[in-house]
Scaffold this active site. Structure first.
Site, PDB file in Angstrom:
ATOM      1  N   ASP A 174      49.769  36.871  43.614  1.00 37.91           N
ATOM      2  CA  ASP A 174      49.710  36.602  42.181  1.00 37.91           C
ATOM      3  C   ASP A 174      48.267  36.185  41.922  1.00 37.91           C
ATOM      4  O   ASP A 174      47.887  35.057  42.184  1.00 37.91           O
ATOM      5  CB  ASP A 174      50.670  35.486  41.808  1.00 37.91           C
ATOM      6  CG  ASP A 174      50.617  35.108  40.338  1.00 37.91           C
ATOM      7  OD1 ASP A 174      49.745  35.635  39.617  1.00 37.91           O
ATOM      8  OD2 ASP A 174      51.435  34.291  39.935  1.00 37.91           O
ATOM      9  N   TYR A 175      47.452  37.095  41.434  1.00 39.64           N
ATOM     10  CA  TYR A 175      46.037  36.791  41.310  1.00 39.64           C
ATOM     11  C   TYR A 175      45.611  36.408  39.899  1.00 39.64           C
ATOM     12  O   TYR A 175      44.432  36.261  39.626  1.00 39.64           O
ATOM     13  CB  TYR A 175      45.157  37.909  41.875  1.00 39.64           C
ATOM     14  CG  TYR A 175      45.081  39.183  41.057  1.00 39.64           C
ATOM     15  CD1 TYR A 175      44.072  39.380  40.113  1.00 39.64           C
ATOM     16  CD2 TYR A 175      45.973  40.221  41.262  1.00 39.64           C
ATOM     17  CE1 TYR A 175      43.991  40.543  39.383  1.00 39.64           C
ATOM     18  CE2 TYR A 175      45.891  41.389  40.553  1.00 39.64           C
ATOM     19  CZ  TYR A 175      44.898  41.546  39.614  1.00 39.64           C
ATOM     20  OH  TYR A 175      44.819  42.716  38.907  1.00 39.64           O
ATOM     21  N   HIS A 176      46.561  36.213  38.985  1.00 37.75           N
ATOM     22  CA  HIS A 176      46.200  35.804  37.621  1.00 37.75           C
ATOM     23  C   HIS A 176      46.329  34.305  37.488  1.00 37.75           C
ATOM     24  O   HIS A 176      47.111  33.642  37.991  1.00 37.75           O
ATOM     25  CB  HIS A 176      47.087  36.500  36.597  1.00 37.75           C
ATOM     26  CG  HIS A 176      46.726  37.934  36.410  1.00 37.75           C
ATOM     27  ND1 HIS A 176      45.708  38.336  35.596  1.00 37.75           N
ATOM     28  CD2 HIS A 176      47.224  39.053  36.950  1.00 37.75           C
ATOM     29  CE1 HIS A 176      45.611  39.651  35.623  1.00 37.75           C
ATOM     30  NE2 HIS A 176      46.519  40.116  36.453  1.00 37.75           N
TER      31      HIS A 176
END
Length: 57
Positions: free
Chosen positions: A55-57
């Site tokens: 989850d890179y946000h």
């Protein structure tokens, strides 16, 4: 699907909101899984490397 990739055109045909990343993850491609979750990987010399699910946000 990633095992079958041999060129950038193969990556682009995968769909799923695939895109090349910028910034800290420059040089990685991202494939949307759901919500904020992505599979990211690098493509170099006809092979896929450094695959991760995040989850890179």
């Amino acid at each position: 699907m990633l095992d079958a990739v041999t060129c950038e055109d193969d990556i682009k045909k995968m769909g799923s909101g695939i895109h090349i990343l910028k910034g800290d993850l420059s040089g990685f491609w991202a494939v949307t899984v759901s919500g904020n979750y992505r599979i990211i990987f690098r493509f170099e010399a006809g092979d896929v490397f450094d695959i991760d699910y995040l989850d890179y946000h």
